[in-house]
Scaffold this motif. Structure first.
Motif, PDB file in Angstrom:
ATOM      1  N   MET A   1      24.110  19.614  31.315  1.00 36.66           N
ATOM      2  CA  MET A   1      25.121  19.977  30.324  1.00 36.66           C
ATOM      3  C   MET A   1      25.928  18.729  29.915  1.00 36.66           C
ATOM      4  N   SER A   2      26.193  18.616  28.607  1.00 36.19           N
ATOM      5  CA  SER A   2      26.883  17.380  28.190  1.00 36.19           C
ATOM      6  C   SER A   2      28.396  17.554  28.196  1.00 36.19           C
ATOM      7  N   VAL A   3      29.054  16.489  28.619  1.00 34.56           N
ATOM      8  CA  VAL A   3      30.512  16.474  28.713  1.00 34.56           C
ATOM      9  C   VAL A   3      31.093  15.809  27.459  1.00 34.56           C
ATOM     10  N   VAL A   4      30.366  14.800  26.965  1.00 37.04           N
ATOM     11  CA  VAL A   4      30.775  14.148  25.710  1.00 37.04           C
ATOM     12  C   VAL A   4      29.586  14.175  24.769  1.00 37.04           C
ATOM     13  N   GLU A   5      29.851  14.539  23.516  1.00 37.98           N
ATOM     14  CA  GLU A   5      28.809  14.501  22.474  1.00 37.98           C
ATOM     15  C   GLU A   5      29.388  13.795  21.265  1.00 37.98           C
ATOM     16  N   PHE A  24      25.604   9.695  20.715  1.00 41.92           N
ATOM     17  CA  PHE A  24      25.173   9.653  22.123  1.00 41.92           C
ATOM     18  C   PHE A  24      25.674  10.916  22.817  1.00 41.92           C
ATOM     19  N   ILE A  25      25.127  11.179  23.994  1.00 39.92           N
ATOM     20  CA  ILE A  25      25.694  12.226  24.843  1.00 39.92           C
ATOM     21  C   ILE A  25      25.925  11.670  26.253  1.00 39.92           C
ATOM     22  N   VAL A  26      26.907  12.257  26.931  1.00 33.39           N
ATOM     23  CA  VAL A  26      27.162  11.922  28.335  1.00 33.39           C
ATOM     24  C   VAL A  26      27.014  13.217  29.120  1.00 33.39           C
ATOM     25  N   VAL A  62      34.611  16.522  23.525  1.00 35.61           N
ATOM     26  CA  VAL A  62      34.832  16.112  24.914  1.00 35.61           C
ATOM     27  C   VAL A  62      35.179  17.368  25.711  1.00 35.61           C
ATOM     28  N   LEU A  63      34.363  17.700  26.682  1.00 37.05           N
ATOM     29  CA  LEU A  63      34.516  18.954  27.453  1.00 37.05           C
ATOM     30  C   LEU A  63      34.686  20.124  26.486  1.00 37.05           C
ATOM     31  N   GLY A  64      33.924  20.068  25.396  1.00 36.22           N
ATOM     32  CA  GLY A  64      33.901  21.165  24.425  1.00 36.22           C
ATOM     33  C   GLY A  64      35.070  21.172  23.452  1.00 36.22           C
TER      34      GLY A  64
END
Ligand SMILES: Nc1ncnc2c1ncn2[C@@H]1O[C@H](COP(=O)(O)OP(=O)(O)OP(=O)(O)O)[C@@H](O)[C@H]1O
Length: 291
Positions: A1-5, A24-26, A62-64
């Motif tokens: 699951m991504s935290v930053v998109e 990018f994604i984190v 960031v965190l949705g």
């Protein structure tokens, strides 16, 4: 699951474009080393993620949440900058007590975190009398009191010596491993921060030049060969029994895991003056077109 998109993320300061539509994604539970030369755009990116400045165009989540219009983010995100901003005239103990009560955390947990950073011996000192590095470590303790899900750290170890830098890295590694915390960390010393990370994002001239897992982007042999300069070669070498080492004067070339090597030497009582993986630094600089 991504935290930053991020998608097409652009930042302009007047006519100057510092980030050129980057994407990018984190992923959750990763440590990402954000590396690149001076002026690459690292701080700009980390400030947008932290909600300290707004993007000009593009999408960032960031965190949705939109970090510029945060809802629960301030509670879930910790920002660590390279400069401490603490009250200076009171003692460390007073600052710690106030912070523990503000964040409703157990004083014992704060003291444990301080012990990990070798800060407890400064309890009775006034903040203004601490060295810059000690203030920085204290700042890091406060940033972590809210038990964040995401840590955004912009050059957090800039003022610290080798031993202190690794005390900080070890905390990030522990938080990631035990609590699944996600960490984004920038540094000028690319090889060092990459060595403690799971992922790397290389930025230059406002563009992400490469991004991905460290294990896929960087050869293990390149990651695990570095030089240290110590005050006591014999003690350090004894602590590194089992590792392949080559000694020249006070310098030791070591092959192995950097975090483990530094921990062993710190525990031995020898002091590391210098640590560098020049081969990896040069390779990262080459990939990024970093003069
Ligand atoms: N507030 C601002 N106004 C104008 N230009 C800015 C501003 N902030 C940053 N810049 C410019 O944006 C570019 C990226 O800067 P940034 O601080 O993000 O780089 P960096 O990679 O963090 O560099 P460093 O490692 O030196 O901190 C630089 O050219 C910088 O001069």
């Amino acid at each position: 699951m991504s935290v930053v998109e991020a998608e097409g993320l652009t930042k302009r300061f007047g006519d100057f474009e510092a980030l050129h539509g980057i994407s990018f994604i984190v992923s959750r539970g990763t440590i990402t080393a954000v590396v690149g030369p001076n002026g690459a755009g690292k701080s700009t990116l980390l400030k947008i993620i932290s909600g300290l400045i707004n993007k000009t165009y593009g999408h960032i989540s960031v965190l949705g949440e939109d970090p510029w219009k945060p809802i629960s983010l301030p509670r879930r995100l910790s920002i660590i900058l390279d400069r401490p901003f603490l009250p200076t005239l009171i003692t460390v103990e007073d600052v710690v007590r106030e912070a523990a009560s503000e964040f409703r955390v157990n004083l014992k947990d704060v003291v444990n975190l301080m012990d990990e950073l070798n800060l407890s011996l400064f309890f009775k000192n006034k903040v203004k009398d601490l060295s810059t590095g000690t203030k920085q470590k204290l700042q890091i303790v406060f940033s972590l009191l809210k038990n964040p899900e995401l840590i955004v750290a912009d050059e957090p170890t800039a003022n610290l010596d080798v031993a202190s830098r690794f005390e900080v890295y070890n905390i990030f590694i522990r938080l990631k491993e035990k609590m699944g915390v996600t960490v984004l960390i920038s540094s000028h010393i690319a090889s060092e921060v990459i060595s403690i990370s799971t992922h790397v994002m290389g930025i230059n001239n406002g563009i992400v030049k490469y991004s991905g897992e460290v294990s896929r982007l960087i050869r293990k042999d390149m990651l695990e060969e570095f030089y240290i300069v110590v005050d006591n070669v014999e003690v350090a070498r004894e602590a590194l029994k089992g590792y392949t080492t080559e000694v020249t004067g006070n310098q030791i070339k070591v092959r192995g895991n950097m975090v483990d090597v530094v921990s062993r030497i710190n525990a031995s009582g020898a002091r590391i003056f210098y640590l560098r993986n020049s081969l990896l630094d040069k390779s990262v600089q080459g990939e990024l077109g970093w003069e």
